[in-house]
Design a protein around this motif. Structure first.
Motif, short mmCIF file in Angstrom:
data_model
loop_
_atom_site.label_atom_id
_atom_site.label_comp_id
_atom_site.label_asym_id
_atom_site.label_seq_id
_atom_site.Cartn_x
_atom_site.Cartn_y
_atom_site.Cartn_z
N TYR A 47 -0.10 -0.86 -1.65
CA TYR A 47 -1.03 -1.97 -1.82
C TYR A 47 -2.34 -1.47 -2.39
O TYR A 47 -2.86 -1.96 -3.38
CB TYR A 47 -1.27 -2.60 -0.45
CG TYR A 47 -2.38 -3.62 -0.40
CD1 TYR A 47 -2.17 -4.91 -0.85
CD2 TYR A 47 -3.63 -3.29 0.11
CE1 TYR A 47 -3.18 -5.84 -0.80
CE2 TYR A 47 -4.64 -4.22 0.15
CZ TYR A 47 -4.41 -5.49 -0.30
OH TYR A 47 -5.41 -6.42 -0.25
N THR A 50 -2.11 -0.12 -6.05
CA THR A 50 -2.03 -1.18 -7.05
C THR A 50 -3.39 -1.82 -7.27
O THR A 50 -3.80 -2.05 -8.40
CB THR A 50 -1.04 -2.27 -6.59
OG1 THR A 50 0.11 -1.64 -6.07
CG2 THR A 50 -0.66 -3.18 -7.72
N VAL B 8 3.21 -6.56 -2.93
CA VAL B 8 2.70 -5.64 -1.90
C VAL B 8 1.60 -6.31 -1.08
O VAL B 8 0.83 -7.13 -1.59
CB VAL B 8 2.14 -4.33 -2.49
CG1 VAL B 8 3.23 -3.39 -2.87
CG2 VAL B 8 1.23 -4.59 -3.66
N MET B 66 -4.41 -10.91 -5.60
CA MET B 66 -4.39 -11.20 -7.03
C MET B 66 -2.99 -11.03 -7.59
O MET B 66 -2.12 -10.43 -6.95
CB MET B 66 -5.34 -10.26 -7.76
CG MET B 66 -4.97 -8.82 -7.52
SD MET B 66 -5.72 -7.77 -8.72
CE MET B 66 -4.76 -6.32 -8.51
N ALA B 68 -1.07 -9.71 -11.15
CA ALA B 68 -1.32 -8.98 -12.39
C ALA B 68 -0.03 -8.80 -13.16
O ALA B 68 1.00 -8.43 -12.58
CB ALA B 68 -1.95 -7.62 -12.09
N HIS B 70 1.46 -6.69 -16.32
CA HIS B 70 1.13 -5.60 -17.23
C HIS B 70 2.41 -5.09 -17.87
O HIS B 70 3.31 -4.64 -17.16
CB HIS B 70 0.42 -4.49 -16.47
CG HIS B 70 -0.19 -3.47 -17.37
ND1 HIS B 70 -1.26 -3.73 -18.17
CD2 HIS B 70 0.17 -2.19 -17.62
CE1 HIS B 70 -1.57 -2.66 -18.87
NE2 HIS B 70 -0.71 -1.71 -18.56
N ARG B 75 2.94 -7.81 -10.75
CA ARG B 75 2.58 -7.31 -9.43
C ARG B 75 1.80 -8.40 -8.70
O ARG B 75 0.82 -8.91 -9.22
CB ARG B 75 1.69 -6.09 -9.54
CG ARG B 75 2.44 -4.83 -9.79
CD ARG B 75 1.40 -3.78 -9.87
NE ARG B 75 1.98 -2.47 -10.10
CZ ARG B 75 1.36 -1.58 -10.86
NH1 ARG B 75 0.22 -1.87 -11.42
NH2 ARG B 75 1.88 -0.39 -11.01
N VAL B 77 -0.36 -8.78 -5.53
CA VAL B 77 -1.04 -8.02 -4.48
C VAL B 77 -1.71 -9.03 -3.56
O VAL B 77 -2.75 -9.58 -3.90
CB VAL B 77 -2.10 -7.08 -5.09
CG1 VAL B 77 -2.68 -6.19 -4.02
CG2 VAL B 77 -1.48 -6.25 -6.19
N ALA B 78 -1.09 -9.31 -2.44
CA ALA B 78 -1.57 -10.39 -1.58
C ALA B 78 -2.15 -9.84 -0.29
O ALA B 78 -1.76 -8.78 0.19
CB ALA B 78 -0.43 -11.34 -1.26
#
Lengths: 283, 133
Positions: A47, A50, B8, B66, B68, B70, B75, B77-78
């Motif tokens: 996490y 990233t 993630v 967020m 993303a 790429h 991805r 990301v929470a």
């Protein structure tokens, strides 16, 4: 005389044994908690990585882009987040991290956000300026707490309340070694990546790169604080486990030497008795 | 056609694999991401996330963080990400009641008010996602 000391020794052995049981139990609890804490450290890593990658990419690829979070300014006041433990009996864990924090802070203009009861008590005693004592419990760390703290720090930083934010925690190097460490949270330091600006121009930021950046900062800070907290909790348990292991083996040594003394005293008493009887029979 | 998706949270890796479609609520509104999306970054709001994988569709409550994209890799990301079937409805309901009773008081500081409001919204999101399963 022998009888009295025999009784004394027996009592001491008993008390040593119960101490040993306690330290043994604490060691066991610490090692099971340590396993859980280690798993959490591992889980939180992707996490964090990233988040950092994305932040880095944005910071690198956006030209003429200024954010107060990236700019180093003159340091008038520093904010320290100091992560300690809630309880003692963990060897030098609390002392080491607090000593390091104090060395940094002494004589400078700063404020602290203590995490952990020991840390809070330490700074209260020294009369440091405490920003908030909301997060005094390190044990019940909650992701949400880290994020609300991060928001508060980000707000305080951008309003100019303090000009730098550091977090001081204990790094979990291995089961046997934990070293205090310090990390600079704000202003943000990013590693410039050479070239690679092409792909960035195509990246679409919604609503725009600056607001994305501003929105991610508190998330990122929360992530870092959470990571540091996980490390610190793992370190605390590791330190406690080592300390308790040493205490248990000390107790075992003492019991062994006391048993030897006890047996000698017992034998001495028997020999004396026999001598007395024989002497009595001869006369 | 699929794209690779990674979800993630601070609690660990939730999902890693292929997906056909991802829909999440960003700060600006709901967006859907399909394969071959251009590079994209947006902060997340609070809401429902829908993920269409080759094995079926899964729904989840997704709050903060967020998304993303790429090079075709997505991805998410929470801060919190809970699959619909794992949501504890009772707990969310209690949280809602607690937040509501807090909000009805008038002696709250602005900070507490904001916290309670955020708590209420999280509880509502959880419930709406949880009930739809």
């Amino acid at each position: 005389m022998a009888g009295v000391s025999m009784k004394d020794i027996k009592l001491r052995i008993k008390s040593m044994e119960s101490t040993k049981q306690i330290t043994k139990a604490m060691e066991m609890v610490a090692s099971s908690k340590l396993r859980r804490a280690q798993a959490r450290v591992q889980n939180s890593r992707p996490y964090f990585r990233t988040l950092y990658d994305t932040l880095n990419t944005i910071a690198n690829n956006t030209e003429n882009f200024a954010s107060p979070y990236l700019e180093a300014r003159e340091v008038r006041k520093t904010c320290y987040v100091v992560i300690g433990g809630d309880r003692g009996l963990a060897g030098g864990y609390n002392a080491n991290v607090l000593k390091m924090a104090w060395e940094r802070m002494e004589g400078t203009s700063c404020c602290v956000v203590p995490i952990g009861k020991k840390s809070l008590e330490f700074f209260q005693r020294r009369g440091s300026e405490i920003l908030t004592d909301l997060y005094a419990e390190a044990g019940d760390d909650h992701v949400g707490d880290c994020f609300s703290m991060a928001k508060m720090l980000a707000a305080g930083y951008s309003s100019g309340e303090f000009d730098e934010v550091h977090v001081i925690y204990t790094e979990f190097v291995s089961m046997l070694a934990q070293t205090p460490a310090s990390l600079k949270l704000l202003p943000l330091e990013y590693t410039p990546m050479p070239g690679d600006t092409e792909s960035a121009c195509e990246t679409l930021y919604e609503p725009d790169s600056e607001s994305v950046f501003e929105a991610i900062i508190p998330e990122y800070l929360g992530g870092v604080i959470y990571g540091a907290l996980c490390e610190a909790v793992a370190s605390e348990q590791g330190a406690r486990r080592t300390a308790m292991e040493a205490a248990t083996s000390n107790a075992e040594d003492m019991i062994a030497s006391l048993s030897l003394k006890y047996n000698r005293a017992r034998q001495g008493a028997i020999t004396q008795e026999i001598t007395e009887i024989v002497a009595g029979a001869e006369t | 056609m699929t794209f690779s998706l990674e979800i993630v949270t601070p609690d660990g890796l939730i999902y890693k694999g292929e997906a056909e479609m991802l829909s999440v609520r960003t700060a600006d509104g709901v967006i859907g991401i399909l394969p071959r999306h251009i590079d994209y970054v947006a902060p997340l709001g609070m809401g429902e996330a829908v993920i269409k994988t080759p094995d079926g569709t899964r729904r989840a409550a997704c709050i903060g963080g967020m998304v993303a994209v790429h090079n075709g890799m997505v991805r998410l990301v929470a801060t919190t990400f809970e699959w619909a079937e794992e949501i504890d409805l009772e707990r969310a309901k209690t949280a809602e009641d607690k937040a509501r009773s807090l909000l009805s008081r008038s002696d709250l500081s602005e900070r507490d008010l904001k916290l309670a409001d955020a708590r209420l919204r999280r509880a509502l999101v959880r419930q709406s996602v949880g009930k739809g399963r």
